[in-house]
Design an enzyme around this catalytic site. Structure first.
Site, PDB file in Angstrom:
ATOM      1  N   HIS A  99      -1.149   2.951  -2.491  1.00 59.18           N
ATOM      2  CA  HIS A  99      -0.435   1.681  -3.012  1.00 59.18           C
ATOM      3  C   HIS A  99      -1.071   1.077  -4.070  1.00 59.18           C
ATOM      4  O   HIS A  99      -2.398   1.250  -4.406  1.00 59.18           O
ATOM      5  CB  HIS A  99      -0.776   0.744  -1.718  1.00 59.18           C
ATOM      6  CG  HIS A  99      -2.026   0.479  -1.041  1.00 59.18           C
ATOM      7  ND1 HIS A  99      -2.646   1.358  -0.484  1.00 59.18           N
ATOM      8  CD2 HIS A  99      -2.816  -0.755  -1.435  1.00 59.18           C
ATOM      9  CE1 HIS A  99      -3.799   0.542  -0.146  1.00 59.18           C
ATOM     10  NE2 HIS A  99      -3.895  -0.550  -0.780  1.00 59.18           N
ATOM     11  N   HIS A 101      -1.695  -2.412  -6.010  1.00 58.26           N
ATOM     12  CA  HIS A 101      -1.642  -3.897  -6.224  1.00 58.26           C
ATOM     13  C   HIS A 101      -1.112  -4.377  -7.466  1.00 58.26           C
ATOM     14  O   HIS A 101      -1.489  -4.021  -8.530  1.00 58.26           O
ATOM     15  CB  HIS A 101      -3.242  -4.414  -6.411  1.00 58.26           C
ATOM     16  CG  HIS A 101      -3.924  -3.857  -4.830  1.00 58.26           C
ATOM     17  ND1 HIS A 101      -4.061  -4.731  -3.798  1.00 58.26           N
ATOM     18  CD2 HIS A 101      -4.512  -2.928  -4.620  1.00 58.26           C
ATOM     19  CE1 HIS A 101      -4.656  -4.086  -2.679  1.00 58.26           C
ATOM     20  NE2 HIS A 101      -5.055  -2.862  -3.391  1.00 58.26           N
TER      21      HIS A 101
END
Length: 138
Positions: A99, A101
């Protein structure tokens, strides 16, 4: 493709709640539940990959096109001066699903270096309001 027990895969499939701002066959994006600043979005590949090195090479470009779109939407939707875009691989990666940010930034917002103080939303309504603003900018 999802991994058994993966929190992010469960959010992607709707098995777990999340303030999703974007989803397609390549990636999904949702609000971080412990944001650095309100409107902090996580962008993850739709197919489970633990780290960037696990993401198949043909998927890297399309994935980062989605990261780019979300970064633009965070700036526009939240009227942020810019964004901080970052990723961890294994170390400091709290969920083992790749992932990125995307953190809204403004001058003199107090963020210094890699010390990331966290905040909370006042409740589900405020979180959804931030998600809605980013979603509308996409």
């Amino acid at each position: 493709m999802s991994a058994e027990g993966c929190l992010f895969c469960a959010i992607a499939t709707g098995e777990r709640p999340g303030n999703v701002v974007f989803s397609d066959e390549v990636a999904f994006a949702f609000l971080d539940v412990r944001p650095v600043f309100k409107g902090h979005v996580l962008v993850a590949p739709a197919a489970h990959a633990e780290t960037l090195t696990d993401l198949p090479a043909p998927s890297v470009g399309p994935f980062f096109e989605r990261v780019q779109a979300v970064a633009t939407a965070v700036e526009r939707g939240l009227e942020a001066g810019g964004t901080f875009v970052a990723m961890n691989n294994r170390i400091s990666q709290s969920v083992p699903h790749l992932h990125v940010h995307v953190v809204p930034r403004n001058r003199k917002d107090g963020l210094r270096g890699f010390f990331w103080p966290r905040t909370t939303y006042d409740g589900p309504g405020e979180a959804e309001a931030y998600a809605s603003r980013v979603r509308a900018a996409l």
